[in-house]
Design an enzyme around this catalytic site. Sequence first.
Site, mmCIF file in Angstrom:
data_model
loop_
_atom_site.group_PDB
_atom_site.id
_atom_site.type_symbol
_atom_site.label_atom_id
_atom_site.label_comp_id
_atom_site.label_asym_id
_atom_site.label_seq_id
_atom_site.Cartn_x
_atom_site.Cartn_y
_atom_site.Cartn_z
ATOM 1 N N ASP A 46 58.115 28.119 32.760
ATOM 2 C CA ASP A 46 58.069 28.465 34.183
ATOM 3 C C ASP A 46 59.294 29.308 34.534
ATOM 4 O O ASP A 46 60.399 29.023 34.057
ATOM 5 C CB ASP A 46 58.041 27.175 35.015
ATOM 6 C CG ASP A 46 57.651 27.422 36.453
ATOM 7 O OD1 ASP A 46 58.392 28.141 37.165
ATOM 8 O OD2 ASP A 46 56.622 26.899 36.885
ATOM 9 N N HIS A 92 46.333 25.675 36.178
ATOM 10 C CA HIS A 92 47.550 25.578 35.386
ATOM 11 C C HIS A 92 48.064 24.148 35.421
ATOM 12 O O HIS A 92 47.997 23.476 36.431
ATOM 13 C CB HIS A 92 48.622 26.565 35.852
ATOM 14 C CG HIS A 92 48.981 26.499 37.294
ATOM 15 N ND1 HIS A 92 48.138 26.941 38.302
ATOM 16 C CD2 HIS A 92 50.095 26.047 37.913
ATOM 17 C CE1 HIS A 92 48.730 26.772 39.471
ATOM 18 N NE2 HIS A 92 49.915 26.228 39.264
ATOM 19 N N MET A 93 48.519 23.705 34.275
ATOM 20 C CA MET A 93 49.114 22.390 34.135
ATOM 21 C C MET A 93 50.616 22.583 33.973
ATOM 22 O O MET A 93 51.058 23.393 33.153
ATOM 23 C CB MET A 93 48.577 21.656 32.901
ATOM 24 C CG MET A 93 47.096 21.379 32.938
ATOM 25 S SD MET A 93 46.722 20.132 34.172
ATOM 26 C CE MET A 93 45.053 19.726 33.709
ATOM 27 N N HIS A 94 51.382 21.844 34.757
ATOM 28 C CA HIS A 94 52.832 21.825 34.615
ATOM 29 C C HIS A 94 53.170 20.673 33.679
ATOM 30 O O HIS A 94 52.743 19.542 33.923
ATOM 31 C CB HIS A 94 53.511 21.535 35.955
ATOM 32 C CG HIS A 94 53.257 22.553 37.018
ATOM 33 N ND1 HIS A 94 54.180 23.523 37.351
ATOM 34 C CD2 HIS A 94 52.206 22.744 37.844
ATOM 35 C CE1 HIS A 94 53.699 24.265 38.335
ATOM 36 N NE2 HIS A 94 52.493 23.808 38.657
#
Length: 133
Positions: free
Chosen positions: A42, A117-119
Amino acid sequence: VGSEMCIRDSLYDDQNIFAKILRSEIPNETVLETEFALAFNDIAPQAPVHVLVIPKGPYVCYDHLLSEGSSEEILGFNNAILQVIQKLELSPMDGNSGYRIISNAGVYGVQDVPHLHMHILSGRSLGRMIEKD
């Protein structure tokens, strides 16, 4: 109604930042790339480890992928998440301190980018996600 709302009311925008990253129009710091997913750091990390995992298909949210994606895409995306966890040695199953996975969907989920989206966050204690009443 939840999954229908995500799919019906949030049309996929192929000009979103993640679509541009997938097309290599915007650079990224790749952690892992597979046939079905791209994982990258990120640009505004909220923890020492903050990786985003996105599917290569045009899916707005997780239930969109689950309802309209092929079995191969669904398995491939989830397997990419596992590979990131293993590569970064985050799993408490392996004696590590653990991680948090977050996916925001729609208005209530405060989704900023209309691409699933996966954090994956780790590297420090993240506290409670939602305070108890």
